[in-house]
Design an enzyme around this catalytic site. Structure first.
Site, PDB file in Angstrom:
ATOM      1  N   HIS A   1       0.828  -1.206   0.000  1.00  0.00           N
ATOM      2  CA  HIS A   1       0.000   0.000   0.000  1.00  0.00           C
ATOM      3  C   HIS A   1       0.860   1.252   0.000  1.00  0.00           C
ATOM      4  O   HIS A   1       2.050   1.205   0.312  1.00  0.00           O
ATOM      5  CB  HIS A   1      -0.969   0.040   1.190  1.00  0.00           C
ATOM      6  CG  HIS A   1      -0.324   0.010   2.549  1.00  0.00           C
ATOM      7  ND1 HIS A   1      -0.062  -1.143   3.230  1.00  0.00           N
ATOM      8  CD2 HIS A   1       0.102   1.016   3.351  1.00  0.00           C
ATOM      9  CE1 HIS A   1       0.500  -0.861   4.398  1.00  0.00           C
ATOM     10  NE2 HIS A   1       0.613   0.450   4.497  1.00  0.00           N
TER      11      HIS A   1
ATOM     12  N   HIS B   1       4.039   7.057   3.844  1.00  0.00           N
ATOM     13  CA  HIS B   1       4.967   5.935   3.666  1.00  0.00           C
ATOM     14  C   HIS B   1       4.498   5.021   2.547  1.00  0.00           C
ATOM     15  O   HIS B   1       3.341   5.106   2.112  1.00  0.00           O
ATOM     16  CB  HIS B   1       5.168   5.144   4.970  1.00  0.00           C
ATOM     17  CG  HIS B   1       3.950   4.422   5.490  1.00  0.00           C
ATOM     18  ND1 HIS B   1       3.102   4.967   6.426  1.00  0.00           N
ATOM     19  CD2 HIS B   1       3.452   3.190   5.225  1.00  0.00           C
ATOM     20  CE1 HIS B   1       2.136   4.105   6.711  1.00  0.00           C
ATOM     21  NE2 HIS B   1       2.325   3.023   5.984  1.00  0.00           N
TER      22      HIS B   1
ATOM     23  N   GLU C   1       7.735   0.985   5.006  1.00  0.00           N
ATOM     24  CA  GLU C   1       7.197  -0.074   5.865  1.00  0.00           C
ATOM     25  C   GLU C   1       7.416  -1.398   5.159  1.00  0.00           C
ATOM     26  O   GLU C   1       7.164  -1.512   3.954  1.00  0.00           O
ATOM     27  CB  GLU C   1       5.692   0.178   6.086  1.00  0.00           C
ATOM     28  CG  GLU C   1       5.021  -0.870   6.966  1.00  0.00           C
ATOM     29  CD  GLU C   1       3.518  -0.598   7.183  1.00  0.00           C
ATOM     30  OE1 GLU C   1       2.910   0.125   6.357  1.00  0.00           O
ATOM     31  OE2 GLU C   1       2.976  -1.093   8.171  1.00  0.00           O
TER      32      GLU C   1
HETATM   33 CO    CO Z   1       1.167   1.257   6.341  1.00  0.00          CO
END
Ligand code: CO
Length: 136
Positions: free
Chosen positions: A7, A81, A132
């Protein structure tokens, strides 16, 4: 090996307004989840499901939200992020550390907003982008 893009997270000042953009402004439509408060993570999340990835909308929740400072610097919101999938989070972490990258926080994986182990890599090592890694 670095896996798929899981994502892209966008910090937003108003998650209802942001979700509405994905429901309505993109008139071709997108699958938009309900807003879910995640007190453990200091955010409320909405997921926009696309064919090949997700957009994670993040609104600060509570006093010590990890995205509060980001929104102070970027009041209109912004990309916070990107999340890449890895098969083995501990192996990924050890490889990244061996390459000199910095892991934020304790350096130990935490259970992320999707119930899977995640680590965050410091933006200073990645051209200013918070990364991440999520074990899938
Ligand atoms: Co995230």
């Amino acid at each position: 090996m670095l896996g798929r893009l899981n994502h892209v997270a966008i910090a937003v000042p108003n998650i209802a307004a942001a979700a509405e953009i994905y429901r309505s402004t993109f008139a071709m439509g997108a699958k938009v989840s309900a807003a879910v408060p995640q007190p453990d993570h200091g955010v409320t999340t909405v997921f926009v499901e696309l064919a090949n990835t997700k957009i994670e909308l993040l609104e600060p929740l509570g006093e010590n939200s990890p995205i509060a400072n980001f929104l102070k610097k970027n009041p209109a919101g912004g990309i916070h992020h990107v999340c890449y999938e890895v098969e083995d989070i501990m192996a990924a972490r050890d490889q990244m550390l061996a390459q000199g990258a910095t892991i934020t926080g304790t350096g130990q994986p935490k259970i992320g907003a999707h119930g899977k182990p995640v680590i965050f890599m410091h933006p200073k090592d990645f051209n200013g982008t918070l990364i991440e890694l999520e074990q899938v």
